[in-house]
Every structure is written in structure tokens, then in C-alpha cells.
Write a protein that holds these residues in place. Structure first.
Motif, mmCIF file in Angstrom:
data_model
loop_
_atom_site.group_PDB
_atom_site.id
_atom_site.type_symbol
_atom_site.label_atom_id
_atom_site.label_comp_id
_atom_site.label_asym_id
_atom_site.label_seq_id
_atom_site.Cartn_x
_atom_site.Cartn_y
_atom_site.Cartn_z
ATOM 1 N N LEU A 38 118.034 12.058 -71.766
ATOM 2 C CA LEU A 38 117.777 13.489 -71.605
ATOM 3 C C LEU A 38 117.524 13.839 -70.142
ATOM 4 C CD1 LEU A 38 115.499 14.235 -74.686
ATOM 5 C CD2 LEU A 38 117.845 15.002 -74.336
ATOM 6 N N TYR A 39 116.766 13.006 -69.456
ATOM 7 C CA TYR A 39 116.474 13.263 -68.045
ATOM 8 C C TYR A 39 117.741 13.244 -67.192
ATOM 9 C CZ TYR A 39 111.406 12.939 -68.741
ATOM 10 O OH TYR A 39 110.113 13.153 -69.126
ATOM 11 N N SER A 40 118.748 12.486 -67.630
ATOM 12 C CA SER A 40 119.999 12.450 -66.868
ATOM 13 C C SER A 40 120.734 13.784 -66.946
ATOM 14 C CB SER A 40 120.904 11.313 -67.354
ATOM 15 O OG SER A 40 121.493 11.629 -68.604
ATOM 16 N N PRO A 45 113.761 16.336 -63.404
ATOM 17 C CA PRO A 45 113.012 16.299 -64.664
ATOM 18 C C PRO A 45 111.523 16.011 -64.506
ATOM 19 C CG PRO A 45 114.260 14.294 -64.394
ATOM 20 C CD PRO A 45 114.648 15.203 -63.258
ATOM 21 N N VAL A 46 111.121 15.447 -63.378
ATOM 22 C CA VAL A 46 109.717 15.073 -63.200
ATOM 23 C C VAL A 46 109.035 16.105 -62.316
ATOM 24 C CG1 VAL A 46 108.133 13.264 -62.476
ATOM 25 C CG2 VAL A 46 110.354 12.654 -63.420
ATOM 26 N N ASN A 47 108.476 17.102 -62.955
ATOM 27 C CA ASN A 47 107.687 18.099 -62.234
ATOM 28 C C ASN A 47 106.632 18.631 -63.192
ATOM 29 O OD1 ASN A 47 108.709 20.360 -63.758
ATOM 30 N ND2 ASN A 47 110.575 20.245 -62.538
ATOM 31 N N LYS A 48 105.786 19.504 -62.737
ATOM 32 C CA LYS A 48 104.692 19.993 -63.573
ATOM 33 C C LYS A 48 105.052 21.223 -64.392
ATOM 34 C CE LYS A 48 101.141 17.991 -60.690
ATOM 35 N NZ LYS A 48 99.908 18.165 -59.975
ATOM 36 N N ALA A 49 106.244 21.769 -64.181
ATOM 37 C CA ALA A 49 106.659 22.958 -64.926
ATOM 38 C C ALA A 49 106.865 22.616 -66.394
ATOM 39 C CB ALA A 49 107.948 23.528 -64.327
ATOM 40 N N LYS A 50 106.672 23.588 -67.263
ATOM 41 C CA LYS A 50 106.884 23.371 -68.690
ATOM 42 C C LYS A 50 108.345 23.539 -69.083
ATOM 43 C CE LYS A 50 102.244 24.436 -70.177
ATOM 44 N NZ LYS A 50 101.406 25.092 -71.163
ATOM 45 N N SER A 51 109.161 24.046 -68.175
ATOM 46 C CA SER A 51 110.592 24.160 -68.438
ATOM 47 C C SER A 51 111.351 23.427 -67.343
ATOM 48 C CB SER A 51 111.022 25.631 -68.489
ATOM 49 O OG SER A 51 110.857 26.236 -67.229
ATOM 50 N N VAL A 52 112.582 23.079 -67.639
ATOM 51 C CA VAL A 52 113.422 22.367 -66.684
ATOM 52 C C VAL A 52 114.791 23.028 -66.642
ATOM 53 C CG1 VAL A 52 112.262 20.135 -66.949
ATOM 54 C CG2 VAL A 52 114.146 20.733 -68.468
ATOM 55 N N VAL A 53 115.580 22.696 -65.623
ATOM 56 C CA VAL A 53 116.922 23.237 -65.464
ATOM 57 C C VAL A 53 117.923 22.162 -65.863
ATOM 58 C CG1 VAL A 53 118.600 24.122 -63.804
ATOM 59 C CG2 VAL A 53 116.190 24.754 -63.590
ATOM 60 N N LEU A 54 118.816 22.497 -66.795
ATOM 61 C CA LEU A 54 119.868 21.564 -67.182
ATOM 62 C C LEU A 54 120.957 21.552 -66.115
ATOM 63 C CD1 LEU A 54 120.328 22.488 -70.948
ATOM 64 C CD2 LEU A 54 119.255 20.444 -70.041
ATOM 65 N N ILE A 55 121.519 20.372 -65.849
ATOM 66 C CA ILE A 55 122.685 20.312 -64.978
ATOM 67 C C ILE A 55 123.862 20.905 -65.753
ATOM 68 C CG2 ILE A 55 121.816 18.313 -63.709
ATOM 69 C CD1 ILE A 55 123.799 16.575 -65.302
ATOM 70 N N ASP A 56 124.958 21.224 -65.087
ATOM 71 C CA ASP A 56 126.101 21.856 -65.754
ATOM 72 C C ASP A 56 126.573 21.058 -66.963
ATOM 73 O OD1 ASP A 56 126.076 23.977 -63.987
ATOM 74 O OD2 ASP A 56 127.653 23.144 -62.708
ATOM 75 N N GLU A 57 126.698 19.738 -66.804
ATOM 76 C CA GLU A 57 127.131 18.887 -67.916
ATOM 77 C C GLU A 57 126.138 18.954 -69.075
ATOM 78 O OE1 GLU A 57 127.881 14.160 -68.944
ATOM 79 O OE2 GLU A 57 127.457 14.752 -66.890
ATOM 80 N N GLY A 58 124.853 18.949 -68.757
ATOM 81 C CA GLY A 58 123.828 19.019 -69.793
ATOM 82 C C GLY A 58 123.857 20.339 -70.532
ATOM 83 N N LEU A 59 124.084 21.438 -69.811
ATOM 84 C CA LEU A 59 124.155 22.754 -70.443
ATOM 85 C C LEU A 59 125.345 22.836 -71.390
ATOM 86 C CD1 LEU A 59 123.036 25.600 -70.718
ATOM 87 C CD2 LEU A 59 124.374 26.238 -68.711
#
Length: 83
Positions: A38-40, A45-59
Motif C-alpha cells: 500500500l505504501y508503494s 506515506p510516513v507523515n503525521k497527516a491522517k490522509s495521504v496522496v495516492l500516486i497516479d498508478e495507485g489512484l
């Protein structure tokens, strides 16, 4: 898109089975291999925010898998015509 929310709920519970231990306990999070994959798909992926940004492939993959597994069946369309 209509969402089959029961299928989403069932999938969330089913995925808990991946973390089953001590007969009836499950982890709130997923195991290392799953999280590494998932982190890939996540930018920073390692930050204190509760949301993250998907890379284009992940989206793209996220959208494809969601539609594949959780779209509700389309309503039947009548092919009859009234003239």
C-alpha cells in the motif's frame, strides 16, 4: 456509480481475517507485507497527516479495484420501444 455498501462492509471485515491471531483477535492495521505494498502506492506515506496522496498508478488501481468489487449491479434497461 451506485455502491454496494454491504459488499464494502463485508470486504472490510473479511480483510480483518488476514490479521487473525490468538484464535479470535485481529489487528486494527494490516501486516507489514500488505502495508508495504500500500505504501508503494502512496506519495510520502510516513507523515503525521491522517490522509495521504495516492500516486497516479495507485489512484488508477484504486478506482479500478473499487469499481470491480463494489459497484452495485446496474438496473435492467428495457429494450422495448413504444411507438
Amino acid at each position: 456509480m451506485d455502491i454496494d455498501t454491504a459488499a464494502v462492509d463485508n470486504a472490510a471485515l473479511a480483510l480483518r481475517y488476514l490479521t487473525l491471531h490468538d484464535h479470535d483477535r485481529v489487528w486494527k492495521n494490516f501486516g507489514g507485507d500488505v502495508m508495504n505494498w500500500l505504501y508503494s502506492m502512496i506519495d510520502d506515506p510516513v507523515n503525521k497527516a491522517k490522509s495521504v496522496v495516492l500516486i497516479d498508478e495507485g489512484l488508477c488501481e484504486s478506482k479500478h479495484l473499487f469499481k470491480q468489487h463494489f459497484s452495485a449491479p446496474a438496473a435492467k434497461v428495457s429494450h422495448e420501444t413504444n411507438f
